[in-house]
Design an enzyme around this catalytic site. Sequence first.
Site, mmCIF file in Angstrom:
data_model
loop_
_atom_site.group_PDB
_atom_site.id
_atom_site.type_symbol
_atom_site.label_atom_id
_atom_site.label_comp_id
_atom_site.label_asym_id
_atom_site.label_seq_id
_atom_site.Cartn_x
_atom_site.Cartn_y
_atom_site.Cartn_z
ATOM 1 N N TYR A 122 0.845 -1.190 0.000
ATOM 2 C CA TYR A 122 0.000 0.000 0.000
ATOM 3 C C TYR A 122 0.879 1.238 0.000
ATOM 4 C CZ TYR A 122 -3.757 3.254 0.877
ATOM 5 O OH TYR A 122 -4.641 4.286 0.753
ATOM 6 N N ASN A 206 -3.149 6.027 6.582
ATOM 7 C CA ASN A 206 -3.816 6.797 7.622
ATOM 8 C C ASN A 206 -4.412 5.867 8.683
ATOM 9 O OD1 ASN A 206 -6.219 5.770 6.559
ATOM 10 N ND2 ASN A 206 -6.710 7.642 5.434
ATOM 11 N N THR A 229 3.834 9.232 12.741
ATOM 12 C CA THR A 229 5.283 9.396 12.724
ATOM 13 C C THR A 229 5.766 10.026 14.027
ATOM 14 O OG1 THR A 229 5.406 9.579 10.327
ATOM 15 C CG2 THR A 229 7.169 10.616 11.576
ATOM 16 N N GLN A 251 9.694 16.475 10.818
ATOM 17 C CA GLN A 251 8.847 15.310 11.068
ATOM 18 C C GLN A 251 7.449 15.713 11.524
ATOM 19 O OE1 GLN A 251 9.937 11.984 10.356
ATOM 20 N NE2 GLN A 251 11.337 13.387 9.329
ATOM 21 N N HIS A 254 4.372 15.741 9.168
ATOM 22 C CA HIS A 254 3.690 14.534 8.684
ATOM 23 C C HIS A 254 2.194 14.581 8.952
ATOM 24 C CE1 HIS A 254 6.538 11.527 7.098
ATOM 25 N NE2 HIS A 254 7.438 12.164 7.821
ATOM 26 N N GLU A 319 10.088 6.104 17.127
ATOM 27 C CA GLU A 319 10.304 5.600 15.769
ATOM 28 C C GLU A 319 11.648 6.069 15.214
ATOM 29 O OE1 GLU A 319 8.083 5.858 11.400
ATOM 30 O OE2 GLU A 319 7.695 7.382 12.918
ATOM 31 N N HIS A 320 11.881 7.379 15.254
ATOM 32 C CA HIS A 320 13.145 7.962 14.789
ATOM 33 C C HIS A 320 13.855 8.605 15.964
ATOM 34 C CE1 HIS A 320 10.311 8.472 11.263
ATOM 35 N NE2 HIS A 320 11.288 7.804 10.689
ATOM 36 N N ASP A 353 13.773 8.859 5.700
ATOM 37 C CA ASP A 353 12.427 8.859 5.124
ATOM 38 C C ASP A 353 12.454 8.731 3.610
ATOM 39 O OD1 ASP A 353 11.104 9.110 7.515
ATOM 40 O OD2 ASP A 353 10.772 11.267 7.353
ATOM 41 N N GLU A 408 4.719 -35.622 29.728
ATOM 42 C CA GLU A 408 3.679 -34.629 29.438
ATOM 43 C C GLU A 408 2.325 -35.289 29.148
ATOM 44 O OE1 GLU A 408 5.310 -32.471 26.133
ATOM 45 O OE2 GLU A 408 6.734 -31.366 27.378
ATOM 46 N N HIS A 413 2.381 -39.352 21.043
ATOM 47 C CA HIS A 413 3.736 -38.929 20.695
ATOM 48 C C HIS A 413 4.746 -39.987 21.149
ATOM 49 C CE1 HIS A 413 1.705 -35.087 20.285
ATOM 50 N NE2 HIS A 413 2.815 -34.494 19.853
#
Length: 438
Positions: A122, A206, A229, A251, A254, A319-320, A353, A408, A413
């Site tokens: 996207y 968004n 952001t 930033q 944004h 984030e940054h 970016d 167990e 098994h």
Amino acid sequence: MPQFLKTKEKASIPIGQTDPAISSTVSRVIDDIRAAGDAAVRSYSEKFDKWSPASFKLSATDIENIMKQVPPQIIADIVEVQKNVRTFAEAQKQSLGEFELEIQPGVFLGQRNNPVASVGAYIPGGRYPLLASAHMTILTAKVAGVPNVIGCTPPIAGQIPHATVAAMHLAGADSIYILGGVQAIAAMALGTPSIPKVDFIAGPGNAFVAEAKRQFFGAVGIDLFAGPTEVLIVADDAADPFTVATDLLSQAEHGPDTPAVLITTSEELGRRVIAFVQSLLVDMPTAALAGVSWRDFGEVVVVDTLDEAYKLADVYASEHVQILTREPREALEKMKNYGALFLGEGTCVSYGDKVIGTNHVLPTRGAARYTGGLWVGKFLRTVTYQEVRSPSASGQLGRLCGRAARAENFEGHARSGDLRAHHYLGDQHEWIDGAGNL
């Protein structure tokens, strides 16, 4: 004790929480597309984007004609940026080893990295045409070896975004759709007669796009649970306050909900940054967004030492994170929680970016405490295989499996292990007769 020269006026939405109104709207759109397929996709595209072409998919001729309309300098810049992204992504892929290990005589364990079969990328439009997201999603998936990558991007003001399409095409998209919003995410996740279902969806968007990805997680893979952001700058008294202010606002533009945080050891620097931010906003073309973000979510914090600054920055897990100090590489050792780290005055977040080559799809809202960002490895499935070639080794493993499984209470098994111990080592068990039959 930290001293706040500026505090945020609004609380950020914690990770994992969603606006109920957004969640309800997204659920309704998804349900409609699940029920009506292409007809619902077209209806919502008309409603939200005023866009209803004969086909949402661009033909090869459409793409060729669009490419001719993009200025040569933009094409050249896309090619240069994608070279950087490809180089870094290829290096990441080379760091992911496949191996086969003989863990004991006759017992072989191995690891393979298999690409996802189909990816939906996207590429946002709306406020900004994010060409760079095509590089980060489509190109990175192709470097990983994904055989089929489809890209969706919305129209902008009822028009095809030519430069975005060029970036998607040059990144290697196998098909391109001019389709945006929840309807694009739902179409790729569910599949319709005209849009193929994918196994993995990547790319920013968004709040509605992010919520659609969240609701489909599990039915398909997603890259990240994304939020607004974020930028955090750690600065000492040697930093240039004008640079700090400029980079915070770079930033903040944004959107109206972008946290922009400064942690500094210098009160004087902090106050000068606040003053510069206000002066820069006077004639900044994106001040309507950046100013709201700064007012509502901007913070300036003064601490006593850089060690304290790094510890506090790790709490934010932004984030940054940009380091503007005398010794910026010190942060590589002192910090752990960040989406991406930008070291020194010569390395601004905007490079990450747009152009430098590392991926800009990164964790937000504190998610950097437990995950990194989008990278080649997200498009690969690290799978294992096993082969026991030695009969005696299989028998020994069978005995071990029998004991471990019965501890167990997994009798089925245990019997699988018993049978190998019987075949290869001659062990006798009540449930097996001497011929190896029930």
